[in-house]
Write an enzyme that holds these catalytic residues in place. Sequence first.
Site, PDB file in Angstrom:
ATOM      1  N   HIS A   1       0.828  -1.212   0.000  1.00  0.00           N
ATOM      2  CA  HIS A   1       0.000   0.000   0.000  1.00  0.00           C
ATOM      3  C   HIS A   1       0.862   1.262   0.000  1.00  0.00           C
ATOM      4  CE1 HIS A   1       0.934   0.956   4.190  1.00  0.00           C
ATOM      5  NE2 HIS A   1       0.817  -0.345   4.447  1.00  0.00           N
TER       6      HIS A   1
ATOM      7  N   HIS B   1       0.360  -5.589   2.703  1.00  0.00           N
ATOM      8  CA  HIS B   1       1.099  -4.815   3.700  1.00  0.00           C
ATOM      9  C   HIS B   1       2.527  -5.337   3.843  1.00  0.00           C
ATOM     10  CE1 HIS B   1      -2.922  -3.420   5.083  1.00  0.00           C
ATOM     11  NE2 HIS B   1      -3.264  -4.646   4.734  1.00  0.00           N
TER      12      HIS B   1
END
Length: 277
Positions: free
Chosen positions: A12, A163
């Site tokens: 992200h 992530h």
Amino acid sequence: MAPTSRIYLTRHAEAEHNATGDSLIADALLTPKGQQQAERLAYMTPDLQERVELIVTSPLRRTLQTTEAGYKPAIARLGGHTKVICLPQLQECNDVPCDTGSARHVLESQPDFAKYDLSSLTPDWTSKRGFYAADPVSLDARAQWVRQFLRERPEQHIAVVAHGDFLRRLTDDPMSYWGNAEVRAFQFAPSSVATDACPIVHVEVIEKGDWNGEKVVSGTQNLSTMEARVKQIQASLKSQTNELEELDRMLEETERRQMELVSRASTTTGPSHGGMS
């Protein structure tokens, strides 16, 4: 099953907790800089936008935002947001507010996220317990589950938005630094794709990430990247330390209970007073 597929792992873009270091921010959103990084990702990867056949994302808000902006052309080509798979198993590792997702009804009440198909979000996806626990064994099991899920998909080109810590688990590379909005291509190791572990191996970097909005000399850029890597590794080590402390506590509690059981058994049976004279 598509064991020859290419998996485009994407971290992200910059989120609030990345910028502030505050892990207490619940389900952190992208910063304005992070939004720019995500939008730039779409602009910098035109070939990838045309190649991708499936997009799979963690349902935390920062990954949904990164998916929205970073894969916007691909989403439109594939038929819209409902075609994106929101996979709770891709959530971040740590049991802290910034790495814990929002309940399905909360996301569905927010227009930016209600456009996705959130039907896969069961009530326990925010629990950080059981399958979603933050201990090393559970995390490794979850990473393996995700690899198996990707292996069974028929698509040849799959984008995955997740992530940093979980990407390190997924790739079995605990010291690897992932920049914000970085994309790397992976594929299944041919010799072990049929095993339960089904490891994936790195092929190439598609987009480096960590774009800061400015043109800087390479030396300064490298220093900035190194500093970010140190911070990310420190955060990961802190998380692992917390996990080990929790395991130690559980072990001590188990040993204490075992001693109590032994003591109780000894008290119940007692010494024998019978016998021959």
